[in-house]
Design a protein around this motif. Structure first.
Motif, PDB file in Angstrom:
ATOM      1  N   TRP A 126      11.765  13.141   2.945  1.00 31.63           N
ATOM      2  CA  TRP A 126      10.587  13.685   3.585  1.00 31.63           C
ATOM      3  C   TRP A 126       9.217  13.571   2.360  1.00 31.63           C
ATOM      4  O   TRP A 126       8.198  13.285   2.859  1.00 31.63           O
ATOM      5  CB  TRP A 126      10.508  15.118   4.037  1.00 31.63           C
ATOM      6  N   ALA A 127       9.579  14.400   1.381  1.00 34.00           N
ATOM      7  CA  ALA A 127       8.619  14.424   0.336  1.00 34.00           C
ATOM      8  C   ALA A 127       8.378  12.939  -0.542  1.00 34.00           C
ATOM      9  O   ALA A 127       7.114  12.549  -0.369  1.00 34.00           O
ATOM     10  CB  ALA A 127       9.047  15.201  -0.938  1.00 34.00           C
ATOM     11  N   LEU A 128       9.392  12.160  -0.664  1.00 38.15           N
ATOM     12  CA  LEU A 128       9.146  10.978  -1.064  1.00 38.15           C
ATOM     13  C   LEU A 128       8.548   9.832  -0.156  1.00 38.15           C
ATOM     14  O   LEU A 128       7.927   8.966  -0.917  1.00 38.15           O
ATOM     15  CB  LEU A 128      10.577  10.323  -1.774  1.00 38.15           C
ATOM     16  N   ASP A 131       4.940  12.485   1.297  1.00 40.62           N
ATOM     17  CA  ASP A 131       4.424  13.695   0.996  1.00 40.62           C
ATOM     18  C   ASP A 131       4.336  14.780   2.013  1.00 40.62           C
ATOM     19  O   ASP A 131       3.283  15.179   2.441  1.00 40.62           O
ATOM     20  CB  ASP A 131       3.079  13.609   0.474  1.00 40.62           C
ATOM     21  N   PHE A 132       5.583  15.035   2.715  1.00 44.24           N
ATOM     22  CA  PHE A 132       5.542  15.711   3.929  1.00 44.24           C
ATOM     23  C   PHE A 132       4.707  15.389   5.205  1.00 44.24           C
ATOM     24  O   PHE A 132       4.081  16.458   5.691  1.00 44.24           O
ATOM     25  CB  PHE A 132       5.370  17.256   3.595  1.00 44.24           C
ATOM     26  N   GLY A 133       4.525  14.161   5.402  1.00 42.54           N
ATOM     27  CA  GLY A 133       3.545  13.658   6.490  1.00 42.54           C
ATOM     28  C   GLY A 133       2.169  13.205   6.079  1.00 42.54           C
ATOM     29  O   GLY A 133       1.489  13.164   6.905  1.00 42.54           O
ATOM     30  N   ALA A 134       1.860  13.912   4.801  1.00 44.55           N
ATOM     31  CA  ALA A 134       0.184  13.575   4.587  1.00 44.55           C
ATOM     32  C   ALA A 134      -0.186  12.142   4.298  1.00 44.55           C
ATOM     33  O   ALA A 134      -1.058  11.722   4.650  1.00 44.55           O
ATOM     34  CB  ALA A 134      -0.058  14.342   3.123  1.00 44.55           C
ATOM     35  N   GLU A 186       7.302   0.780   9.781  1.00 47.72           N
ATOM     36  CA  GLU A 186       8.061   2.008   9.945  1.00 47.72           C
ATOM     37  C   GLU A 186       7.016   3.237  10.429  1.00 47.72           C
ATOM     38  O   GLU A 186       5.900   3.244  10.044  1.00 47.72           O
ATOM     39  CB  GLU A 186       8.448   2.339   8.504  1.00 47.72           C
ATOM     40  N   ILE A 187       7.393   4.080  11.028  1.00 46.64           N
ATOM     41  CA  ILE A 187       6.689   5.190  11.617  1.00 46.64           C
ATOM     42  C   ILE A 187       6.993   6.836  11.189  1.00 46.64           C
ATOM     43  O   ILE A 187       8.237   6.802  11.226  1.00 46.64           O
ATOM     44  CB  ILE A 187       6.885   5.072  13.181  1.00 46.64           C
ATOM     45  N   GLY A 188       6.263   7.455  11.076  1.00 45.07           N
ATOM     46  CA  GLY A 188       6.371   8.836  10.942  1.00 45.07           C
ATOM     47  C   GLY A 188       6.499   9.522   9.514  1.00 45.07           C
ATOM     48  O   GLY A 188       6.615   8.748   8.689  1.00 45.07           O
ATOM     49  N   MET A 189       6.853  10.777   9.697  1.00 44.87           N
ATOM     50  CA  MET A 189       6.804  11.374   8.415  1.00 44.87           C
ATOM     51  C   MET A 189       8.203  10.816   7.370  1.00 44.87           C
ATOM     52  O   MET A 189       8.203  11.313   6.227  1.00 44.87           O
ATOM     53  CB  MET A 189       7.396  13.006   8.981  1.00 44.87           C
ATOM     54  N   VAL A 190       9.243  10.498   7.883  1.00 44.67           N
ATOM     55  CA  VAL A 190      10.465  10.110   7.328  1.00 44.67           C
ATOM     56  C   VAL A 190      10.535   8.545   7.397  1.00 44.67           C
ATOM     57  O   VAL A 190      11.547   8.128   6.963  1.00 44.67           O
ATOM     58  CB  VAL A 190      11.933  10.722   7.720  1.00 44.67           C
TER      59      VAL A 190
END
Length: 396
Positions: A126-128, A131-134, A186-190
């Motif tokens: 999620w972070a890499l 950045d947690f969705g940012a 690709e879509i989304g936070m992950v």
């Protein structure tokens, strides 16, 4: 953060090929763009999707030249493990990773209970990735997928993804006008592709939809389901930093060789934290040779390679997850000087001329080049730790 054209393409490319309704359909590409979209619509209808959903998805679709530019000029990943890991595993990400694991503790507990994937593993991705969705990407998703499906480089991969996007529109989980993401779709936070979202998407917040862009709960649960599908083994470790004796046979290192944890321990390999899992098979990883950090990679490490084929990204993501799980900072050691881009290409050319399969001469220290380096080091009587140095290049 996408370090190659798609983090999950390695895990989806073959699936995308075989899920096509027929080889001819899978390879339709090029020509008039509107006629191409009409063919996509007919295929979607044949798969049971509504004509309205197809029209809603495809009516405004356009070729995005920026997508083609990104696809033609993909950046190559040439940073060392130490440089990359120190760059991306920042204090900010450590702090926010811990905060998010606490904030969404109940979702993570549910995810581990249902899929066996622990919170630090998902949190590191999620972070890499975003950045947690940012930072989720600002390319229109439908335009990106339509562009890559129409292009004739990889239609067998992207045409099914475009069909899957139509299905997401029909479910109310994608807005063809406003949904944006990475340039490869690709879509989304992950950062997941539409087919994978349809197969593994989970409604974590109970609103009846899978919204990976807006809902952290959906993203966490979906990531857990996807990682389990890739083969994650519940309750087992993935990576562990170790100390290695200087008299070790370095030729036994590398992902293509395994021993049990107990066998490594008998050779003098010691954990820097925790306990070595004696009964599990493990490979000894030396990202920058015998003088740099050393890790035992357990079977779950292979899941990271399914997510992204870059060795440095993979090892960094796995190491980051251990840090989020409480492991200390690695011991950097004092690795031998590596090769710059021109030297690496020179080395690859030399190895290729000697009959070794290093793949493309691209300056990237991939698995083929590492294996060749290790074999040549053995022949020259050098420590066979698969880390190419100016001294090796000089000897060749």
């Amino acid at each position: 953060m996408t370090l190659r054209f798609s983090p999950k393409i390695a895990a989806t490319a073959l699936a995308g090929f075989w899920l096509a309704t027929a080889p001819a359909q899978a390879q339709q590409c090029g020509g008039d763009f509107r006629q191409f979209l009409a063919g996509v619509k007919q295929e979607a209808i044949a798969k049971g999707l509504s004509a309205n959903a197809a029209d809603q998805t495809l009516a405004g679709a356009q070729v995005d030249r920026k997508v083609l530019s990104r696809d033609r000029a993909q950046g190559v990943f040439k940073m060392t493990f130490l440089d990359f890991s120190k760059r991306v595993i920042s204090g900010y990400r450590m702090k926010n990773g811990a905060a998010n694991m606490k904030k969404y503790a109940s979702v993570f507990q549910r995810t581990e209970s249902e899929y066996g994937v622990p919170a630090p593993v998902i949190t590191a991705f999620w972070a890499l990735e975003t950045d947690f969705g940012a930072v989720q990407g600002d390319f229109n998703t439908v335009n990106a997928l339509a562009t890559l499906a129409h292009d004739c480089r990889r239609p067998e991969l992207f045409r099914p993804q475009l069909i899957a996007a139509i299905e997401m529109v029909q479910h109310g989980d994608l807005d063809p006008r406003s949904t944006t993401g990475a340039w490869a779709g690709e879509i989304g936070m992950v950062q997941m592709l539409p087919e994978d979202i349809i197969k593994f998407g989970r409604d974590g917040d109970g609103d009846g939809h899978v919204k990976l862009k807006e809902s952290a709960a959906d993203a966490i649960l979906t990531a857990g389901a996807f990682i389990q599908h890739l083969g994650w083994r519940r309750g087992e470790p993935w990576l562990q930093e170790v100390k290695v004796p200087q008299n070790l046979n370095w030729a036994e290192s590398g992902l293509d060789k395994t021993k049990t944890g107990a066998q490594w321990a008998a050779l003098g390999v010691q954990p820097r934290w925790g306990q070595i899992s004696g009964n599990l098979p493990a490979s000894l990883l030396l990202p920058q040779g015998r003088k740099g950090p050393a890790f035992l990679a357990y079977p779950n490490y292979s899941i990271y390679l399914e997510w992204n084929q870059s060795f440095v990204y993979t090892t960094t993501a796995a190491y980051f997850a251990t840090r989020l799980a409480g492991a200390p900072v690695y011991t950097e050691g004092n690795p031998d000087l590596g090769l710059d881009d021109a030297q690496m290409k020179q080395l690859q050319s030399k190895l290729s001329s000697m009959g070794y399969d290093v793949g493309k001469i691209d300056g990237i220290l991939g698995s083929g080049t590492r294996n060749a380096v290790q074999q040549v080091q053995q022949k020259l009587g050098m420590p066979a730790d698969a880390w190419p140095t100016p001294e090796l290049l000089r000897r060749l």
